[in-house]
Design an enzyme around this catalytic site. Sequence first.
Site, PDB file in Angstrom:
ATOM      1  N   GLY A  33       3.323  52.024  41.505  1.00 11.93           N
ATOM      2  CA  GLY A  33       1.872  52.144  41.574  1.00 11.93           C
ATOM      3  C   GLY A  33       1.302  51.499  42.822  1.00 11.93           C
ATOM      4  O   GLY A  33       2.043  51.151  43.738  1.00 11.93           O
ATOM      5  N   ASN A  34      -0.003  51.370  42.851  1.00 15.21           N
ATOM      6  CA  ASN A  34      -0.654  50.714  43.989  1.00 15.21           C
ATOM      7  C   ASN A  34      -1.856  49.920  43.503  1.00 15.21           C
ATOM      8  O   ASN A  34      -2.188  49.950  42.317  1.00 15.21           O
ATOM      9  CB  ASN A  34      -1.055  51.751  45.049  1.00 15.21           C
ATOM     10  CG  ASN A  34      -2.059  52.746  44.526  1.00 15.21           C
ATOM     11  OD1 ASN A  34      -3.210  52.411  44.285  1.00 15.21           O
ATOM     12  ND2 ASN A  34      -1.605  53.981  44.323  1.00 15.21           N
ATOM     13  N   ARG A  35      -2.492  49.207  44.402  1.00 12.62           N
ATOM     14  CA  ARG A  35      -3.529  48.236  44.021  1.00 12.62           C
ATOM     15  C   ARG A  35      -4.940  48.806  43.910  1.00 12.62           C
ATOM     16  O   ARG A  35      -5.889  48.045  43.736  1.00 12.62           O
ATOM     17  CB  ARG A  35      -3.552  47.088  45.036  1.00 12.62           C
ATOM     18  CG  ARG A  35      -2.313  46.243  45.030  1.00 12.62           C
ATOM     19  CD  ARG A  35      -2.495  45.058  45.974  1.00 12.62           C
ATOM     20  NE  ARG A  35      -1.255  44.329  46.153  1.00 12.62           N
ATOM     21  CZ  ARG A  35      -0.786  43.439  45.292  1.00 12.62           C
ATOM     22  NH1 ARG A  35      -1.464  43.181  44.184  1.00 12.62           N
ATOM     23  NH2 ARG A  35       0.358  42.822  45.531  1.00 12.62           N
TER      24      ARG A  35
END
Length: 228
Positions: A33-35
């Site tokens: 995932g990412n932030r």
Amino acid sequence: LARGSLTADLAGRHVVVSAGGTREALDPVRFLGNRSTGMQGYALAATAVARGARVTLVSANVSLPAPAGAEVRPVTSARELREAVLAAAADADAVVMAAAVADFRPDTVAAEKIKKTGGRPAPITLVENPDILAELSRDRAREGQVVVGFAAETDHVLEHGRDKLRRKGCDLLVVNQVGDGMAFGTPDNQAVVLGPDGLAVEIPRGPKEDLADRVWDLVAERLGEPGR
Ligand code: CTP
Ligand code: CA
């Protein structure tokens, strides 16, 4: 009122906004995932509703309250986001890709939870995800549809931004400088909006709603006659 342009200049328009960050499954319990928190995309959706638009919000893994009046389509992965955005874009006047789309996904998803075996862990092989913004820009669903991308850059912001705008083929690219306490998960944002005609509009540091309103100003200027 604090908001710059609370007119119904998007009345009769359908706009699509993607928000959040995609998750690419590794196994039933894990993902890459990412932030991205979805704050900028949600601000874009809320401000478009306030300006009279019908809003489809394609939302990837966001834990914010749904903006009142927007139709939310939840998605998880980049490929799901692509399906939802392309479907909603079919009759849209504008599409804004504020979501952080994973560039790569694991080439296989394990059917069962990956277990420790005591040996060396198996490497993860990645494959590239479709470039949704490039596809939207290339195959415009409607004549005159305005397509907007977002980009976060850490260095050579204008140079990288110009390059990306050309590569993607979109009408506007909102380029954020990341670092210095801005962008992911913060209420403030600062950006420069680039256009293919050499356009470079600086948006000073401020609430994400203000940036959203400035983006809709630029989109509204580029919309053709309504009601096609
Ligand atoms: N984007 C997309 N599909 C992808 C990757 C990105 O639609 N597979 C969109 C994002 O939503 C954003 C824009 O493209 O609006 C720019 O994303 P960015 O990650 O900055 O661009 P990339 O082409 O992936 O370049 P980079 O190698 O810098 O990550
Ligand atoms: Ca990327």
